[in-house]
Design an enzyme around this catalytic site. Structure first.
Site, PDB file in Angstrom:
ATOM      1  N   SER A 148       0.849  -1.191   0.000  1.00 13.72           N
ATOM      2  CA  SER A 148       0.000   0.000   0.000  1.00 13.72           C
ATOM      3  C   SER A 148       0.880   1.234   0.000  1.00 13.72           C
ATOM      4  O   SER A 148       2.006   1.205   0.516  1.00 13.72           O
ATOM      5  CB  SER A 148      -0.894   0.029   1.247  1.00 13.72           C
ATOM      6  N   TYR A 162      -1.837  -0.756  10.535  1.00 16.06           N
ATOM      7  CA  TYR A 162      -1.899  -0.857   9.076  1.00 16.06           C
ATOM      8  C   TYR A 162      -0.663  -0.216   8.447  1.00 16.06           C
ATOM      9  O   TYR A 162      -0.018  -0.805   7.577  1.00 16.06           O
ATOM     10  CB  TYR A 162      -3.161  -0.185   8.548  1.00 16.06           C
TER      11      TYR A 162
END
Length: 262
Positions: A148, A162
């Protein structure tokens, strides 16, 4: 030099975790269109079966929860019932958790780190023999980790585990690549930006607003993600090893910072 088949995946076998929706499903559809046979896995059996039916006869559902090492081993065993070798593994299954710092829990830490970092490693380990059986110097097997841009820069939300997990997976990609290239298995990653999905509800529900902060002035579409994955999975990407390809419309690498006059 023949470039006409560079992006062809005819006869290749792929396994995609988190393949029933979002980015995983985009990649699955792209691989199938290029001629691959694709196995998709997800935790929810009904969703996995429905997505496979939608994607057609070259898509097979293998429902499994890969958030544990036992789940990774179970998926590898399921796959072995169908195929003796694996050409392409896409580690896409992931989770996010956003809670203020003062309230952030161990559950929110462990759930995200286990699925986003531990599972890609142990699933690749469980499928190592199948990948090694496929790979050769002339045509390596491929492992593509879905990371990501939140592993490359901060977002505005308090997604502590995350951020940490995606940064870790980008570096784990390099470490795995250095080892597995000796077995003719190329490991790379794709770092998506804003793509409409259940994981990225802002891009899904407020795409026009999100697009204003992206240099390309739009959120990503299915073809953007499929194109990057096809490149890495196909002959076109055979000389790319350990790299993370950022697919985000320029947000990370082409955004101008705010200047502050001294």
């Amino acid at each position: 030099m023949d470039t006409t088949t560079l992006f062809c995946l005819d006869g290749r076998v792929a396994l995609i975790t988190g393949g029933s929706r979002g980015i995983g499903k985009m990649i699955a559809a792209g691989f199938i269109a290029q001629g691959a046979k694709v196995y998709i896995s997800s935790r929810k059996a009904d969703a996995c079966e429905a997505a496979a039916a939608e994607l057609g006869p070259n898509c097979i559902a293998l429902p499994q929860d890969v958030s544990t090492v036992d789940g990774c081993k179970a998926l590898a065993a399921q796959f072995a019932e169908h195929e003796s070798q694996l050409d392409i593994l896409v580690n896409n299954a992931g989770a996010a958790w956003g809670v203020p710092f003062e309230e952030f829990s161990e559950v929110g830490w462990d759930k995200v780190m286990d699925l986003n970092v531990k599972s890609p490693f142990f699933l690749t380990q469980a499928l190592h023999a199948a990948l090694k059986a496929s790979g050769s110097r002339d045509r390596p097997a491929k492992v593509i980790n879905i990371t990501s841009i939140d592993g490359q820069r901060l977002n505005p939300w308090e997604t502590y585990s995350y951020h940490a997990s995606k940064s870790a997976l980008i570096y784990l990609t390099k470490r795995m690549a250095a080892r597995l290239v000796t077995d003719s298995i190329n490991v790379t990653s794709i770092a998506p930006g804003a793509f409409a999905s259940d994981m990225n509800k802002a891009a899904r529900d407020h795409g026009d607003a999100v697009a204003q902060g992206i240099p390309a002035k739009r959120v990503g579409v299915d073809e953007d993600m499929a194109g990057a994955a096809i490149y890495l999975a196909s002959r076109a990407g055979d000389y790319v090893i350990g790299e993370t390809i950022t697919v985000d419309g320029g947000l990370v690498h082409a955004s101008l910072g705010t200047s502050i006059d001294a």
